[in-house]
Design an enzyme around this catalytic site. Structure first.
Site, PDB file in Angstrom:
ATOM      1  N   LYS A  52       0.808  -1.222   0.000  1.00 33.02           N
ATOM      2  CA  LYS A  52       0.000   0.000   0.000  1.00 33.02           C
ATOM      3  C   LYS A  52       0.842   1.273   0.000  1.00 33.02           C
ATOM      4  O   LYS A  52       0.310   2.365  -0.235  1.00 33.02           O
ATOM      5  CB  LYS A  52      -0.935   0.004   1.207  1.00 33.02           C
ATOM      6  CG  LYS A  52      -1.892  -1.164   1.253  1.00 33.02           C
ATOM      7  CD  LYS A  52      -2.832  -1.194   0.064  1.00 33.02           C
ATOM      8  CE  LYS A  52      -3.896  -2.268   0.234  1.00 33.02           C
ATOM      9  NZ  LYS A  52      -4.849  -2.315  -0.878  1.00 33.02           N
ATOM     10  N   SER A 266      -3.047 -12.441   4.338  1.00 35.31           N
ATOM     11  CA  SER A 266      -3.586 -12.311   2.979  1.00 35.31           C
ATOM     12  C   SER A 266      -2.581 -12.791   1.938  1.00 35.31           C
ATOM     13  O   SER A 266      -2.961 -13.427   0.948  1.00 35.31           O
ATOM     14  CB  SER A 266      -4.005 -10.868   2.703  1.00 35.31           C
ATOM     15  OG  SER A 266      -2.913  -9.987   2.846  1.00 35.31           O
TER      16      SER A 266
END
Length: 305
Positions: A52, A266
């Site tokens: 991110k 994830s």
């Protein structure tokens, strides 16, 4: 007397160019026989610790270029963790105030990381999930508390991956990548990488990882229709495969113990899908995103002492 110095990078300039590494033990003998290679892109090597960092920097810089924001402004974002940490880092670099809205059941490490960068953190009820956090952030903006960058609808999110993550994968595999697999949350990573790789080779398969019904995996989401990110396009993903929370957590432990890759849940879920795909194909170069680092999840009990 002045002396010339090397051109030292700023912290912002260290975002991207993360390693792409070959898994050695987990793929097993079967994949060796089928001539498959499985590669993980280590996004935890970014300065704030996740993939991110790329869209966070992109959204800030392009908003500044357009004149939409300027240093000293207050910005708002709903987050489950990694985007918030990345935005808080960039806000600190560029001189902004950052308000982050996050469900209260997210790990303490993520909360503390955001606060360390100077962000103001607002916790929302866990029962409302990310949907409530997004609605709350919208209300803050309506109340004049600041401006939302909107990772879910901002085209500068996938653009970061069109311009950096996708090209890095293509170049590091010398154009040999055949499959790209990513967890799906905000969907910026899978959407942007797909755009770039499909332009290079339309036959590359783009596969998304989502949680099975009843599974809660940090960073992977299956949104209800009204909350599907606006940046997402079905046409950019060839198919979606589902992974259980138990399988993702077990794979996170295996990655640390068998490959020396200490990552989040994830990323491990994406590898579960990658291995499933690899069972059915030959001569493949499969890339999955290792979206963050495992130390962000220590308090969750996934990595028992």
């Amino acid at each position: 007397m002045s002396t010339s110095r090397p051109n030292y990078p700023t912290i912002a300039q260290t975002v991207g160019h993360t390693p792409l590494v070959r898994l050695q033990r987990i793929p097993g003998a079967g994949n060796v026989e089928r001539n498959n290679v499985i590669l993980g892109k280590l996004e935890g090597n970014n300065p704030a610790g996740s993939v991110k960092d790329r869209p966070a920097l992109s959204m800030f810089m392009r908003a500044e270029e357009r004149g939409d924001i300027s240093p000293g402004d207050t910005l708002i974002e709903a987050t489950s963790g990694n985007t918030g940490i990345a935005l808080a880092m960039v806000a600190a670099i560029l001189g902004y105030k950052m308000i982050l809205v996050m469900p209260e059941n997210q790990s303490i490490e993520r909360r503390q990381s955001m606060s360390a960068y100077g962000a103001e953190l607002i916790l929302t009820p866990a029962t409302g999930g990310m949907e409530y956090a997004r609605d709350y952030a919208e209300q803050l903006q309506k109340d004049g508390k600041g401006k939302i960058l909107d990772q879910f609808g901002n085209k500068d999110n996938p653009k970061a991956h069109i311009e950096s993550t996708g090209p890095e994968i293509w170049e590091d595999t010398q154009g040999q990548v055949t499959h790209f697999i990513s967890a799906m949350g905000t969907t910026g990573t899978i959407t942007g990488v797909s755009v770039y790789l499909k332009e290079k080779n339309a036959n590359i398969q783009i596969i998304g990882a989502q949680p099975e019904d009843g599974s809660q995996i940090p960073g992977i989401r299956k949104w209800s229709p009204e909350y599907i990110p606006k940046i997402y396009a079905d046409a950019k993903v060839d198919r979606i495969e589902y992974v259980s929370q138990a399988a993702a957590e077990d794979m996170a432990r295996r990655l640390a113990r068998e490959e020396g890759i200490f990552c989040g849940i994830s990323a491990a879920g994406a590898l579960v899908v990658a291995l499933r795909v690899a069972e059915r194909i030959e001569n493949a170069t499969i890339v999955f995103i290792v979206c963050d680092r495992g130390d962000r999840y220590l308090s969750t009990g996934v990595f028992p002492a």
